[in-house]
Design an enzyme around this catalytic site. Structure first.
Site, mmCIF file in Angstrom:
data_model
loop_
_atom_site.group_PDB
_atom_site.id
_atom_site.type_symbol
_atom_site.label_atom_id
_atom_site.label_comp_id
_atom_site.label_asym_id
_atom_site.label_seq_id
_atom_site.Cartn_x
_atom_site.Cartn_y
_atom_site.Cartn_z
ATOM 1 N N ASP A 179 38.617 36.887 34.177
ATOM 2 C CA ASP A 179 37.770 36.475 35.663
ATOM 3 C C ASP A 179 36.769 35.082 36.005
ATOM 4 O OD1 ASP A 179 38.238 37.650 38.290
ATOM 5 O OD2 ASP A 179 37.167 39.306 37.595
ATOM 6 N N HIS A 192 42.166 37.748 36.795
ATOM 7 C CA HIS A 192 41.699 38.319 38.070
ATOM 8 C C HIS A 192 42.485 39.123 38.734
ATOM 9 C CE1 HIS A 192 38.633 38.418 42.408
ATOM 10 N NE2 HIS A 192 40.686 37.744 42.837
ATOM 11 N N SER A 249 38.175 42.848 44.061
ATOM 12 C CA SER A 249 38.302 40.932 45.384
ATOM 13 C C SER A 249 37.484 41.068 46.167
ATOM 14 C CB SER A 249 39.428 40.636 45.190
ATOM 15 O OG SER A 249 39.112 39.060 45.051
#
Length: 279
Positions: free
Chosen positions: A217, A249, A134
């Site tokens: 995602d 995610h 991320s």
């Protein structure tokens, strides 16, 4: 929506639990060197997870945590160590000053200095490999885009696995994520890896890059990952794209604690391949 498995609050709680428990397990199976300084700041520390019997030439995976530049720390970042240290590979979890204490420029500078410091401290490294999730994917990509002439060392970064990263910061400026960061447009441009591909090509041309996205995602994460992959591919760099099925995610990175997980195998194969071809 970042998860197909559970609601937002529930999935974040489960994520924190998975990373914390995984890191606790890592501490029980590895030799650990905790709170190793890489700079003078309070937040400039590393946790190092070493194989019980380290080989003479050590492959080193440096993990840069996510959390939108304002959450998490190295304390939850050792979870991926067990399947790696059991194969003679060291893992380093990097701390950096998250917002609001740290600005984007400070965080980028810190992760760059952390990599330089590790390479200077350990002379018998067969290769350095980066992994970032991320926001950590963005920071790892910024490390690849570093002008190392400003440092005392040029790290031999052989591979990078960038998981569900953010490569264009401009869309974030007008969102709540920027409230603690306080990035200007100029700041965002300076730290957007998708705009720094020429720098990556100059300083990390030999590095194998794997751009990873989770099947579930958000559309924006998926768009940015695809766009960054295509930019690297167009520049002629060694890059591949992994769209990991049945992940979101969070568990796309959590499962690196499992030796049978697809991305764990991608990382292990990269290390085996590059340690043979580049040594």
């Amino acid at each position: 929506m970042w998860s197909h498995r559970m609601g937002k609050d529930e999935v974040i709680t489960a994520h924190v639990t998975a990373l914390s428990e995984g890191t606790k397990k890592a501490g029980s199976v590895a030799q650990t060197l905790l709170n190793v300084p890489y700079g003078e700041g309070d937040g400039e520390k590393l946790d190092i997870y070493l194989p019980v019997c380290p080989p003479q030439d050590l492959a080193l995976v440096i993990y840069i945590h996510g959390g939108y530049w304002q959450f998490f720390s190295k304390e939850e970042s050792g979870f991926m160590a067990p399947p790696l240290v059991s194969r003679g590979i060291a893992v380093v979890a990097v701390d950096y000053d998250i917002a609001p204490k740290g600005s984007m420029d400070v965080m980028v500078s810190q992760v760059r200095r952390s990599v330089a410091s590790i390479v200077q401290q350990y002379s018998h490294i067969s290769g350095v490999y980066l992994c970032g999730h991320s926001a950590g994917g963005q920071l790892a990509a910024m490390v690849l885009s570093t002008d190392w002439s400003q440092y005392k060392v040029t790290p031999n970064i052989k591979g990078a696995v960038l998981v569900s990263g953010i490569y264009d910061l401009l869309p974030i400026i007008s969102t709540y994520v920027n409230d603690p960061l306080k990035m200007t447009e100029e700041d965002a441009v300076r730290s957007s890896p998708v705009l720094l591909v020429p720098m990556l090509k100059r300083w990390s041309a030999g590095c194998e890059v794997v751009v990873v996205v989770a099947e579930h995602d958000s559309p924006e994460f998926r768009r940015q990952s695809r766009e960054y992959f295509q930019a690297l591919e167009c520049a002629g760099l060694k890059v591949s794209f992994e769209d990991v099925s049945n992940t979101d995610h969070f568990n796309v990175i959590e499962q690196l604690s499992d030796e049978d997980y697809h991305l764990t195998q991608v990382l292990l194969k990269m290390i085996r391949r590059t340690s043979v071809s580049h040594t």
